[in-house]
Design a protein around this motif. Structure first.
Motif, mmCIF file in Angstrom:
data_model
loop_
_atom_site.group_PDB
_atom_site.id
_atom_site.type_symbol
_atom_site.label_atom_id
_atom_site.label_comp_id
_atom_site.label_asym_id
_atom_site.label_seq_id
_atom_site.Cartn_x
_atom_site.Cartn_y
_atom_site.Cartn_z
ATOM 1 N N ILE A 1 0.873 -1.181 0.000
ATOM 2 C CA ILE A 1 0.000 0.000 0.000
ATOM 3 C C ILE A 1 0.906 1.226 0.000
ATOM 4 C CG2 ILE A 1 -1.807 1.262 1.210
ATOM 5 C CD1 ILE A 1 -2.709 -1.406 2.417
ATOM 6 N N ASN A 2 0.909 1.925 -1.112
ATOM 7 C CA ASN A 2 1.871 3.004 -1.357
ATOM 8 C C ASN A 2 1.249 4.384 -1.126
ATOM 9 O OD1 ASN A 2 4.377 4.036 -2.164
ATOM 10 N ND2 ASN A 2 3.774 4.136 -4.320
ATOM 11 N N LYS A 3 2.095 5.377 -1.085
ATOM 12 C CA LYS A 3 1.697 6.798 -1.010
ATOM 13 C C LYS A 3 0.971 7.137 0.283
ATOM 14 C CE LYS A 3 1.381 7.252 -6.060
ATOM 15 N NZ LYS A 3 0.608 7.762 -7.211
ATOM 16 N N ILE A 4 1.404 6.524 1.401
ATOM 17 C CA ILE A 4 0.735 6.817 2.679
ATOM 18 C C ILE A 4 1.028 8.229 3.159
ATOM 19 C CG2 ILE A 4 0.751 4.384 3.359
ATOM 20 C CD1 ILE A 4 3.084 5.080 5.258
ATOM 21 N N ASP A 5 2.002 8.899 2.531
ATOM 22 C CA ASP A 5 2.358 10.268 2.915
ATOM 23 C C ASP A 5 1.505 11.311 2.217
ATOM 24 O OD1 ASP A 5 3.732 9.287 0.545
ATOM 25 O OD2 ASP A 5 4.683 11.259 0.454
ATOM 26 N N ARG A 6 0.721 10.905 1.252
ATOM 27 C CA ARG A 6 -0.030 11.851 0.435
ATOM 28 C C ARG A 6 -1.304 12.317 1.128
ATOM 29 N NH1 ARG A 6 0.361 10.697 -5.140
ATOM 30 N NH2 ARG A 6 -1.568 11.919 -5.372
ATOM 31 N N ASP A 7 -1.742 13.541 0.803
ATOM 32 C CA ASP A 7 -3.025 14.031 1.296
ATOM 33 C C ASP A 7 -4.140 13.120 0.785
ATOM 34 O OD1 ASP A 7 -1.822 16.157 2.554
ATOM 35 O OD2 ASP A 7 -2.176 17.576 0.902
ATOM 36 N N GLY A 8 -5.046 12.772 1.663
ATOM 37 C CA GLY A 8 -6.155 11.911 1.278
ATOM 38 C C GLY A 8 -5.858 10.434 1.414
ATOM 39 N N ALA A 9 -4.633 10.080 1.824
ATOM 40 C CA ALA A 9 -4.292 8.659 1.992
ATOM 41 C C ALA A 9 -5.052 8.074 3.178
ATOM 42 C CB ALA A 9 -2.793 8.504 2.202
ATOM 43 N N ASP A 10 -5.597 6.876 3.016
ATOM 44 C CA ASP A 10 -6.339 6.205 4.079
ATOM 45 C C ASP A 10 -6.057 4.709 3.977
ATOM 46 O OD1 ASP A 10 -8.229 4.986 5.766
ATOM 47 O OD2 ASP A 10 -9.680 6.602 5.452
ATOM 48 N N CYS A 11 -5.139 4.228 4.828
ATOM 49 C CA CYS A 11 -4.724 2.819 4.762
ATOM 50 C C CYS A 11 -5.857 1.867 5.126
ATOM 51 C CB CYS A 11 -3.533 2.581 5.697
ATOM 52 S SG CYS A 11 -1.994 3.240 5.047
ATOM 53 N N ILE A 12 -6.658 2.246 6.123
ATOM 54 C CA ILE A 12 -7.753 1.364 6.552
ATOM 55 C C ILE A 12 -8.784 1.216 5.444
ATOM 56 C CG2 ILE A 12 -9.569 0.994 8.252
ATOM 57 C CD1 ILE A 12 -6.692 0.727 9.311
ATOM 58 N N GLU A 13 -9.130 2.345 4.828
ATOM 59 C CA GLU A 13 -10.102 2.293 3.735
ATOM 60 C C GLU A 13 -9.536 1.527 2.539
ATOM 61 O OE1 GLU A 13 -12.291 5.419 0.736
ATOM 62 O OE2 GLU A 13 -12.067 6.025 2.838
ATOM 63 N N THR A 14 -8.240 1.719 2.279
ATOM 64 C CA THR A 14 -7.604 1.006 1.165
ATOM 65 C C THR A 14 -7.576 -0.493 1.424
ATOM 66 O OG1 THR A 14 -6.211 2.937 0.700
ATOM 67 C CG2 THR A 14 -5.510 0.824 -0.234
ATOM 68 N N LEU A 15 -7.286 -0.879 2.666
ATOM 69 C CA LEU A 15 -7.289 -2.305 3.004
ATOM 70 C C LEU A 15 -8.684 -2.900 2.828
ATOM 71 C CD1 LEU A 15 -5.646 -4.711 4.045
ATOM 72 C CD2 LEU A 15 -6.325 -4.060 6.368
ATOM 73 N N ASP A 16 -9.711 -2.161 3.244
ATOM 74 C CA ASP A 16 -11.085 -2.623 3.037
ATOM 75 C C ASP A 16 -11.383 -2.783 1.546
ATOM 76 O OD1 ASP A 16 -11.564 -2.670 5.742
ATOM 77 O OD2 ASP A 16 -12.514 -0.693 5.803
ATOM 78 N N ASP A 17 -10.874 -1.832 0.755
ATOM 79 C CA ASP A 17 -11.043 -1.877 -0.694
ATOM 80 C C ASP A 17 -10.378 -3.127 -1.268
ATOM 81 O OD1 ASP A 17 -11.890 -0.975 -3.139
ATOM 82 O OD2 ASP A 17 -10.262 0.461 -3.407
ATOM 83 N N ILE A 18 -9.185 -3.439 -0.772
ATOM 84 C CA ILE A 18 -8.448 -4.628 -1.213
ATOM 85 C C ILE A 18 -9.222 -5.893 -0.850
ATOM 86 C CG2 ILE A 18 -6.367 -6.003 -0.781
ATOM 87 C CD1 ILE A 18 -4.888 -3.272 -0.445
ATOM 88 N N LYS A 19 -9.717 -5.947 0.378
ATOM 89 C CA LYS A 19 -10.464 -7.123 0.829
ATOM 90 C C LYS A 19 -11.751 -7.301 0.022
ATOM 91 C CE LYS A 19 -8.902 -7.278 5.678
ATOM 92 N NZ LYS A 19 -8.568 -8.710 5.742
#
Length: 652
Positions: free
Chosen positions: A126-144
């Protein structure tokens, strides 16, 4: 230990930047390049630098701890996905890069489907965690939700700390013995990590890591974890076996065959065998090269598990095996469009054709075709971006200015009912007769061949000849002259002459039998289809559903999530190919559409296409159903619809 790894992503997710970081941290390169600075190590072609995208698969080679890694950086744009798919076929492990801002994008799902097809164990970064608007939890949910529910985010360093409870539960669900030990208080971290590696290899779990490739966040932890969670076993003993995944010509005109060694060892000056057009070719290896970007170092031998370039092979192409019979790979990423090459009339067309044949050698999906009657060159392509790149490549490599005609849909033909086709070829001092049963095949099955002909009627070597002639080229249908597909071909009878049967006689008889059988069958036209996934705001749902019906598509029950709706369905490439632009326009950029090629199916406007193409089956001299017979030393031709009465064999 040799490991081949690939990095894949939707364009702009940060794939090439992650590759640069991995090569830098493993001391393979001294300076980290950047796509926007046009100095990325693996994007070495000037067109890639100018465009800022990966077009050609490239490889880096590095050592880390006790392993040698072969890193393959693949194209991220869908127009170049055939090259990506070929690279996937040699990977031991894959790394899929997902942006923490954009989440799972259109091409990411296509990549995931291909990795599942080839059973490649996969890690997710999961890349670009430093960017504005980055959301790791939401991205992980998206992946799942969109890739796999078995994706798991690994936050702690498992090789310095204990495995966290959530991952322990996942591992325990897969291994009852470990669960019992854990419940009894007998926790052995090494055993649990070994089981995790086993689960990764069987695609039971997909480890996710997070970081920023551009800012060098989480990279070292990811590399170390990836190394410790991956393992391979290759055998250097036995006869050499290798898989070709790429062909390329270097600056000196040398044909480089890129190979992944599956077993054994290969040395310079070795003679290797492979099949070409049904014949076994034996060729000598003149050079073995380990590539790292554009640079290479020569070696006298290469071993199982390694990836390298060979010089000396003249005919082998991507997807073939060396030293063993590699089954024909049914590639998913195939062109559905064709385009005419437009060039200055003063140029020699054969010279222009020779340039495109070189490009076809490197990119087999181009399917370069020379139309003798029209004196035209046509190629198969994925989309308009590929045409733009090809135009630049031809200018750069061959100093030739070209244009391309409008993209046309690639149609195919099949049959609806069973028929018997008979072909006879008997000019003076020649003889062959072939009877074939043609039956409708399952959609997507292509051409299959069987024989029910007794060997005392037709010898095995002649039966094998018939089979080879069925597969040696594409055979045109009778509606618009498109290639035939999804037909079961069975040899039911045949005849040779002990004195007069010559080489090529069974080719002529087989072609005539196929054509006559097609003329008797109920032929129908097929066109390529997309499977699509559309996400829009709920207020746009009505418009989208109306458009799908207008474009002769079908859709499943829409899934509503708050203010968003996801619509999945299927429709013809011809009607949907430009819909993404329309969707972006009426949703003001908020609509998302993902297309995946979904095979061929019945053409939605068959009559219109047949009329438009204006194909005359009787005027196509390359494909005739007429048979040639001999009487009193003189050959004579009988039309296909009358030739059954002249056949020498009796068949059903």
């Amino acid at each position: 230990m040799n490991k081949t790894i690939g990095i894949l992503a939707h364009v702009d997710a940060g794939k090439t930047t992650l590759a640069e970081q991995i090569l830098y941290h493993t001391n393979a390169i001294r300076k980290r390049g950047r796509v926007d600075y046009k100095d990325a190590f693996l994007d070495s072609h000037q067109i890639e630098k100018d465009r800022g995208i990966t077009i050609f698969s490239s490889q880096g080679r590095f050592n880390y701890k006790d392993s040698t890694y072969y890193l393959v950086d693949t194209p991220g744009h869908i127009d170049f996905s055939p090259e990506m798919e070929r690279a996937i076929s040699i990977m031991d492990y894959a790394i899929v890069v997902v942006s923490a801002v954009e989440g799972v994008q259109a091409h990411t799902e296509t990549i995931w489907r291909l990795l599942r097809k080839y059973n490649i164990p996969t890690f997710i970064f999961i890349n670009k965690i430093d960017r504005d608007g980055a959301d790791c939890i939401e991205t992980l949910d998206d992946i799942k939700c969109n890739l796999s529910p078995d994706a798991y985010l690994i936050e702690n360093n498992m090789f310095e700390e204990d495995i966290d409870d959530g991952l322990i539960e996942i591992i325990a669900e897969n291994n009852n013995n470990l669960l019992e030990q854990y419940l009894d208080g007998k926790y052995d971290k090494k055993l649990w990590l070994e089981e995790l590696k086993n689960m990764i290899n069987h695609r039971d779990v997909f480890p996710c890591f997070k970081g920023s490739a551009l800012q060098d966040l989480g990279i070292e932890k990811f590399i170390n974890s990836f190394h410790n969670l991956t393992t391979t076993e290759y055998n250097d003993d036995g006869d050499f076996q290798g898989k070709v995944y790429k062909v390329k010509y270097d600056g000196n005109g040398n044909r480089i065959t890129y190979v992944k060694a599956i077993r054994g060892t290969i040395k310079t000056k070795d003679i290797v065998s492979y099949k070409f057009n049904g014949e076994v070719l034996n060729e000598k290896i003149n050079d073995i090269r380990y590539y790292n970007g554009e640079k290479f170092e020569k070696t006298n031998e290469a071993k199982a598990g390694e990836v390298f370039g060979l010089v000396g092979l003249t005919k082998i192409f991507s997807g073939q095996g060396i030293g063993y019979r590699e089954e024909n790979i049914d590639y998913d990423m195939i062109p559905t469009l064709s385009s005419k090459v437009i060039y200055d009339e003063k140029l020699n067309p054969k010279e222009v054709l020779s340039f495109f044949k070189i490009l076809e050698d490197e990119e087999t999906s181009l399917k370069v075709i020379w139309h003798e009657k029209l004196k035209e060159i046509h190629i198969h392509v994925m989309g308009v971006i590929q045409l733009e790149i090809l135009k630049e490549i031809v200018k750069d490599r061959f100093k030739l200015d070209i244009e391309f005609g409008p993209c046309q849909i690639l149609y195919k033909e099949t049959i609806r009912k069973t028929s018997i086709g008979r072909g006879h070829f008997e000019p003076l001092r020649h003889y062959a007769e072939v009877h074939l049963r043609l039956e409708p095949g399952q959609r997507g099955s292509g051409i299959t061949f069987y024989s029910n002909c007794p060997i005392d009627t037709l010898a095995v070597n002649f039966q094998n000849l018939v089979k080879s002639h069925v597969f040696e080229r594409e055979h045109n249908g009778i509606l618009i002259g498109a290639p035939i597909t999804d037909i079961k071909v069975t040899l039911i009878n045949g005849k040779s002459h002990i004195k007069h049967t010559e080489g090529g006689d069974f080719r002529e008889a087989t072609y005539r039998a196929l054509r006559q059988g097609l003329e008797k069958a109920d032929s129908t036209l097929l066109e390529p289809y997309y499977r699509f996934k559309i996400q829009v705001n709920i207020d746009s749902m009505g418009r989208v559903l109306s458009d799908i019906q207008k474009f002769n598509g079908t859709f499943d029950t829409p899934k509503i999530f708050g203010e968003k709706v996801i619509i999945e369905g299927r429709g013809p490439v011809k009607t949907f190919m430009n819909y993404s632009l329309e969707l972006v326009s009426f949703t003001k950029g908020r609509g998302i559409i993902n297309f995946i090629f979904d095979g061929y199916d019945y053409c939605h406007n068959e009559g219109e296409i047949i009329k438009e193409k204006g194909y005359n089956k009787d005027a196509d001299t390359e494909y005739t159903s007429a048979s040639v017979f001999c009487s009193k030393g003189v050959g004579f031709v009988v039309k296909g619809n009358e030739s059954d009465n002249y056949m020498h064999c009796i068949s059903e």
